[in-house]
Design a protein around this motif. Sequence first.
Motif, PDB file in Angstrom:
ATOM      1  N   CYS A 123     -23.899  52.934   0.549  1.00  0.00           N
ATOM      2  CA  CYS A 123     -23.213  51.879  -0.101  1.00  0.00           C
ATOM      3  C   CYS A 123     -23.820  50.371  -0.156  1.00  0.00           C
ATOM      4  O   CYS A 123     -23.791  49.549  -0.981  1.00  0.00           O
ATOM      5  CB  CYS A 123     -21.536  51.490   0.579  1.00  0.00           C
ATOM      6  SG  CYS A 123     -20.623  52.921   0.229  1.00  0.00           S
ATOM      7  N   GLU A 154     -13.875  52.799   5.838  1.00  0.00           N
ATOM      8  CA  GLU A 154     -13.727  53.491   4.702  1.00  0.00           C
ATOM      9  C   GLU A 154     -14.532  54.890   4.960  1.00  0.00           C
ATOM     10  O   GLU A 154     -13.781  55.853   3.836  1.00  0.00           O
ATOM     11  CB  GLU A 154     -14.319  52.711   3.420  1.00  0.00           C
ATOM     12  CG  GLU A 154     -13.484  51.297   3.118  1.00  0.00           C
ATOM     13  CD  GLU A 154     -14.101  50.433   2.188  1.00  0.00           C
ATOM     14  OE1 GLU A 154     -14.623  51.207   1.462  1.00  0.00           O
ATOM     15  OE2 GLU A 154     -13.706  49.388   2.070  1.00  0.00           O
ATOM     16  N   THR A 155     -15.434  54.913   5.565  1.00  0.00           N
ATOM     17  CA  THR A 155     -16.405  56.249   5.370  1.00  0.00           C
ATOM     18  C   THR A 155     -16.101  57.101   6.558  1.00  0.00           C
ATOM     19  O   THR A 155     -16.957  58.111   6.906  1.00  0.00           O
ATOM     20  CB  THR A 155     -17.830  55.956   5.315  1.00  0.00           C
ATOM     21  OG1 THR A 155     -18.146  55.190   6.584  1.00  0.00           O
ATOM     22  CG2 THR A 155     -18.045  55.159   3.987  1.00  0.00           C
ATOM     23  N   LYS A 191     -25.448  48.515  -3.312  1.00  0.00           N
ATOM     24  CA  LYS A 191     -24.828  47.254  -3.686  1.00  0.00           C
ATOM     25  C   LYS A 191     -26.038  46.259  -3.995  1.00  0.00           C
ATOM     26  O   LYS A 191     -26.103  45.299  -4.979  1.00  0.00           O
ATOM     27  CB  LYS A 191     -23.882  46.664  -2.695  1.00  0.00           C
ATOM     28  CG  LYS A 191     -23.244  45.358  -2.819  1.00  0.00           C
ATOM     29  CD  LYS A 191     -22.007  44.673  -1.835  1.00  0.00           C
ATOM     30  CE  LYS A 191     -21.509  43.574  -2.225  1.00  0.00           C
ATOM     31  NZ  LYS A 191     -22.604  42.397  -2.399  1.00  0.00           N
ATOM     32  N   LEU A 227     -21.837  49.333  -6.124  1.00  0.00           N
ATOM     33  CA  LEU A 227     -21.149  49.489  -5.184  1.00  0.00           C
ATOM     34  C   LEU A 227     -19.862  50.582  -5.479  1.00  0.00           C
ATOM     35  O   LEU A 227     -19.689  51.610  -4.579  1.00  0.00           O
ATOM     36  CB  LEU A 227     -20.562  48.372  -4.309  1.00  0.00           C
ATOM     37  CG  LEU A 227     -19.408  48.470  -2.903  1.00  0.00           C
ATOM     38  CD1 LEU A 227     -20.054  49.275  -1.883  1.00  0.00           C
ATOM     39  CD2 LEU A 227     -18.783  47.165  -2.712  1.00  0.00           C
ATOM     40  N   GLN A 228     -19.273  50.224  -6.447  1.00  0.00           N
ATOM     41  CA  GLN A 228     -18.306  51.222  -7.023  1.00  0.00           C
ATOM     42  C   GLN A 228     -18.730  52.557  -7.187  1.00  0.00           C
ATOM     43  O   GLN A 228     -18.153  53.580  -7.168  1.00  0.00           O
ATOM     44  CB  GLN A 228     -17.782  50.695  -8.280  1.00  0.00           C
ATOM     45  CG  GLN A 228     -16.906  49.320  -8.065  1.00  0.00           C
ATOM     46  CD  GLN A 228     -16.334  48.628  -9.551  1.00  0.00           C
ATOM     47  OE1 GLN A 228     -16.546  49.134 -10.534  1.00  0.00           O
ATOM     48  NE2 GLN A 228     -15.704  47.438  -9.202  1.00  0.00           N
ATOM     49  N   ALA A 242     -21.393  53.954  -5.708  1.00  0.00           N
ATOM     50  CA  ALA A 242     -21.730  54.542  -4.620  1.00  0.00           C
ATOM     51  C   ALA A 242     -20.310  55.100  -3.838  1.00  0.00           C
ATOM     52  O   ALA A 242     -20.480  56.267  -3.142  1.00  0.00           O
ATOM     53  CB  ALA A 242     -22.372  53.585  -3.522  1.00  0.00           C
ATOM     54  N   LYS A 243     -19.403  54.394  -4.109  1.00  0.00           N
ATOM     55  CA  LYS A 243     -17.853  54.627  -3.237  1.00  0.00           C
ATOM     56  C   LYS A 243     -17.263  55.915  -4.079  1.00  0.00           C
ATOM     57  O   LYS A 243     -16.753  56.444  -3.567  1.00  0.00           O
ATOM     58  CB  LYS A 243     -17.138  53.450  -3.360  1.00  0.00           C
ATOM     59  CG  LYS A 243     -17.375  52.576  -2.382  1.00  0.00           C
ATOM     60  CD  LYS A 243     -16.347  51.322  -2.240  1.00  0.00           C
ATOM     61  CE  LYS A 243     -16.767  50.495  -1.082  1.00  0.00           C
ATOM     62  NZ  LYS A 243     -15.621  49.322  -1.089  1.00  0.00           N
ATOM     63  N   LEU A 282     -16.834  49.144   5.726  1.00  0.00           N
ATOM     64  CA  LEU A 282     -17.334  50.401   5.164  1.00  0.00           C
ATOM     65  C   LEU A 282     -17.413  51.518   6.201  1.00  0.00           C
ATOM     66  O   LEU A 282     -17.064  52.718   5.908  1.00  0.00           O
ATOM     67  CB  LEU A 282     -18.742  50.260   4.560  1.00  0.00           C
ATOM     68  CG  LEU A 282     -19.138  49.404   3.203  1.00  0.00           C
ATOM     69  CD1 LEU A 282     -20.434  49.050   3.191  1.00  0.00           C
ATOM     70  CD2 LEU A 282     -18.387  49.914   2.079  1.00  0.00           C
TER      71      LEU A 282
END
Length: 423
Positions: free
Chosen positions: A180, A169-170, A184, A196-197, A199-200, A166
């Motif tokens: 995230c 990714e962030t 989740k 989680l999706q 949040a992303k 993560l």
Amino acid sequence: MKEDFLHYLWKFRKFDNLNLKTAQNELITIIKPGDYLELSGPDFFNAHIKIGDQKWAGNVEIHLKSSDWYLHNHEKDPAYENVILHVVWENDTAIFRENNTEIPVLVLKDYVSQEIIENYYALVSPKTWISCERQLNEIDEFIFKNWQERLFFERLERKSAFVYELLEETNQDWEAVLFCMLAKNFGLNTNGNSFLQIAKSIPFSIIRKESFEAGSLEALFLGTAGLLDGEKEDVYFKDLKFKYFFLLHKYQLVKTHVDPVLFFKLRPDNFPTIRLSQLAEIYHKHQNLFSKIIALKSAKEVYNLLNVSSSEYWKNHYQFDKESSKKAKPLSKSFLDLIIINTIIPIQFAYSNTIGESVTEDLIDFMVEVDSEKNAVIDKFNSFGIKSANAFESQSLLELKNEYCNNKACLKCAVGIELLKNN
């Protein structure tokens, strides 16, 4: 028989060390068996061995059959050029180095007692829940407690791998990583991936900007979850839907698809509507939440920090258009314990690693304050006399069962090794 049994025999020298000879009939003296490497390359590094009149320093490779050398393509790997001894159970072919010299071979089965072999099969062969279930409570308490600590941190290492993913990714935004992780775990097993999706799908910069209005965050979360699709008579539904589409326009967001959230088989307090509302309240109440989470040292501090309830509407609703009896819906202690186990402790562990600080004792003390998890695995260990008094112990037992017992990795387990020693 498995290769890890041969690793065990060599590492602890569980064979007749006197009058050892290679398959080529040269005397062997083991000065140092080497360091066991569970990595690519030879099994034991920097062994010191005397073969005949010559002392050697190098690596030891272990196989069930000597022909496994070619099966694993070691002849093509330069890492194996420094192997000074090939330890096998069966010697079915000669192995040569690149310079055409034969690698000395020790055929281990000629020097291992039948009793040790029988003890090994007695440990790994039973078709029981775990191989050592009848002997588990015989293990010395000091050895078992030390092993539990190792298991606990192995589990944290595995969990922290997701944190590091993560982070990448962030763009190293710890606040976004925490968001995230919280999302989740607010979704639990049933809706965890969907949350989680969600949040992303929402840039955390927007969460920061809208955190001063809880209704805006709730609209974002429920709208992204697809819970504001369609039409309803409910005034609150219409209000959230208006806010959601306003925010989409304001930030030029594209409505993304996430896996549908589920209500089926969930207790009402775990409905996605309730959990997303509670998550919105947390981020409304706390700006810069990450710094507060990192500073936590006890379960009591968590209960105080995350003392939030769902928004007013959800006090007498679980779903839109369906009124229920009025009931406050705060985050329960048992739910917050799961957040400590699956979010807060992994985040603290990963963060401490990135800044080079050791917090091992602090994390253990933290987890000892948290109640043990209650599930079928913990209940089964309890039936064997292995009690779990807190989350530190229950997490250790879950790691033991999932990563060792289920994989029959008895010879990588302190319990299995101790039982073989005792036998």
